[in-house]
Design a protein around this motif. Structure first.
Motif, PDB file in Angstrom:
ATOM      1  N   TRP A  57       2.986  -4.144   2.089  1.00  0.00           N
ATOM      2  CA  TRP A  57       1.542  -3.994   1.942  1.00  0.00           C
ATOM      3  C   TRP A  57       0.785  -5.111   2.635  1.00  0.00           C
ATOM      4  O   TRP A  57       1.162  -6.275   2.533  1.00  0.00           O
ATOM      5  CB  TRP A  57       1.159  -4.002   0.465  1.00  0.00           C
ATOM      6  CG  TRP A  57       1.566  -2.775  -0.264  1.00  0.00           C
ATOM      7  CD1 TRP A  57       2.764  -2.544  -0.891  1.00  0.00           C
ATOM      8  CD2 TRP A  57       0.791  -1.592  -0.438  1.00  0.00           C
ATOM      9  NE1 TRP A  57       2.765  -1.288  -1.442  1.00  0.00           N
ATOM     10  CE2 TRP A  57       1.567  -0.685  -1.189  1.00  0.00           C
ATOM     11  CE3 TRP A  57      -0.492  -1.215  -0.037  1.00  0.00           C
ATOM     12  CZ2 TRP A  57       1.102   0.580  -1.541  1.00  0.00           C
ATOM     13  CZ3 TRP A  57      -0.952   0.044  -0.403  1.00  0.00           C
ATOM     14  CH2 TRP A  57      -0.155   0.927  -1.134  1.00  0.00           C
ATOM     15  N   GLY A  58      -0.270  -4.735   3.292  1.00  0.00           N
ATOM     16  CA  GLY A  58      -1.322  -5.649   3.697  1.00  0.00           C
ATOM     17  C   GLY A  58      -2.396  -5.421   2.655  1.00  0.00           C
ATOM     18  O   GLY A  58      -3.339  -4.648   2.852  1.00  0.00           O
ATOM     19  N   ALA A  59      -2.182  -6.005   1.477  1.00  0.00           N
ATOM     20  CA  ALA A  59      -3.103  -5.802   0.357  1.00  0.00           C
ATOM     21  C   ALA A  59      -4.375  -6.597   0.615  1.00  0.00           C
ATOM     22  O   ALA A  59      -4.334  -7.672   1.224  1.00  0.00           O
ATOM     23  CB  ALA A  59      -2.444  -6.243  -0.943  1.00  0.00           C
ATOM     24  N   MET A  60      -5.492  -6.045   0.163  1.00  0.00           N
ATOM     25  CA  MET A  60      -6.769  -6.707   0.416  1.00  0.00           C
ATOM     26  C   MET A  60      -7.621  -6.747  -0.840  1.00  0.00           C
ATOM     27  O   MET A  60      -7.497  -5.895  -1.713  1.00  0.00           O
ATOM     28  CB  MET A  60      -7.522  -5.998   1.538  1.00  0.00           C
ATOM     29  CG  MET A  60      -6.768  -6.013   2.859  1.00  0.00           C
ATOM     30  SD  MET A  60      -7.747  -5.287   4.193  1.00  0.00           S
ATOM     31  CE  MET A  60      -6.467  -4.418   5.099  1.00  0.00           C
ATOM     32  N   ALA A  81      -0.044 -10.400   2.833  1.00  0.00           N
ATOM     33  CA  ALA A  81       1.006  -9.747   3.622  1.00  0.00           C
ATOM     34  C   ALA A  81       2.298  -9.853   2.836  1.00  0.00           C
ATOM     35  O   ALA A  81       2.842 -10.953   2.687  1.00  0.00           O
ATOM     36  CB  ALA A  81       1.159 -10.435   4.975  1.00  0.00           C
ATOM     37  N   GLY A  82       2.766  -8.713   2.294  1.00  0.00           N
ATOM     38  CA  GLY A  82       3.944  -8.839   1.456  1.00  0.00           C
ATOM     39  C   GLY A  82       4.687  -7.557   1.166  1.00  0.00           C
ATOM     40  O   GLY A  82       4.402  -6.497   1.713  1.00  0.00           O
ATOM     41  N   TYR A 141      -0.450  -0.281   4.762  1.00  0.00           N
ATOM     42  CA  TYR A 141       0.852  -0.019   4.164  1.00  0.00           C
ATOM     43  C   TYR A 141       1.815   0.404   5.264  1.00  0.00           C
ATOM     44  O   TYR A 141       1.450   1.195   6.141  1.00  0.00           O
ATOM     45  CB  TYR A 141       0.729   1.103   3.129  1.00  0.00           C
ATOM     46  CG  TYR A 141       2.037   1.576   2.543  1.00  0.00           C
ATOM     47  CD1 TYR A 141       2.652   0.876   1.518  1.00  0.00           C
ATOM     48  CD2 TYR A 141       2.656   2.721   3.026  1.00  0.00           C
ATOM     49  CE1 TYR A 141       3.852   1.316   0.975  1.00  0.00           C
ATOM     50  CE2 TYR A 141       3.860   3.171   2.488  1.00  0.00           C
ATOM     51  CZ  TYR A 141       4.451   2.461   1.462  1.00  0.00           C
ATOM     52  OH  TYR A 141       5.635   2.897   0.938  1.00  0.00           O
ATOM     53  N   THR A 142       3.022  -0.128   5.216  1.00  0.00           N
ATOM     54  CA  THR A 142       4.071   0.306   6.131  1.00  0.00           C
ATOM     55  C   THR A 142       5.228   0.812   5.301  1.00  0.00           C
ATOM     56  O   THR A 142       5.722   0.114   4.405  1.00  0.00           O
ATOM     57  CB  THR A 142       4.543  -0.853   7.038  1.00  0.00           C
ATOM     58  OG1 THR A 142       3.430  -1.331   7.785  1.00  0.00           O
ATOM     59  CG2 THR A 142       5.637  -0.377   7.997  1.00  0.00           C
TER      60      THR A 142
END
Length: 158
Positions: A57-60, A81-82, A141-142
């Motif tokens: 996730w590139g959570a924001m 970034a995690g 999200y990847t």
């Protein structure tokens, strides 16, 4: 553009956090930092039955950590970034743990070279056309199993 609307439970992510601004977008730096030290959190990552990680996730969030949209026309906010992890996981020193609230998301596939274009289209056109409003910070999200990149837009009906 394929659009999916889904409901997700609480999501826990452990990663590298930083403040992004128009003048200093550090997203790539945070991913480089997270990737180069991934071995420190690899065991904490949630996995599918086939052994692949559930997601990265590139959570924001806004700066208040309320998971509201970024400010300054979506150019200023916190980025994490995690890797998706379990709720009881403990972030090692130098890492940050976020617990994102359960939400309804409008999900779209995104190609890196069309990120800005797709983001703008969904915010300014698709969400209003569906009779919805953005209620939180958009997340990247990847999916490791497929390599697909997606944008998750937290939405609610008007």
């Amino acid at each position: 553009m394929v659009i999916e609307i889904i409901e997700l439970p609480m999501i826990t992510v452990i990663g590298k956090e930083g403040l992004c601004t128009t003048e200093k977008n550090i997203v790539q730096t945070l991913w480089q930092e997270a990737n180069s030290h991934f071995h420190e959190v690899a065991a904490l990552g949630m996995k599918n039955s086939d052994g692949t990680y559930v997601g990265f996730w590139g959570a924001m969030s806004d700066e208040s950590m309320s998971f509201r949209p970024w400010t300054h026309q979506f150019t200023r906010g916190l980025y994490l970034a995690g890797v998706e992890t379990y709720a009881d996981a403990i972030a090692p020193e130098g890492w940050t743990k976020w617990v994102m609230p359960p939400r309804k998301y409008m999900v779209v596939d995104v190609e890196p070279d069309r990120y800005g274009e797709i983001f703008d289209e969904v915010i300014n056109k698709t969400i209003p056309e569906k009779g919805m409003k953005l209620v939180g910070a958009v997340c990247d999200y990847t999916e490791p199993a497929t390599g697909k990149n997606k944008l998750f837009f937290p939405v609610e009906a008007l």
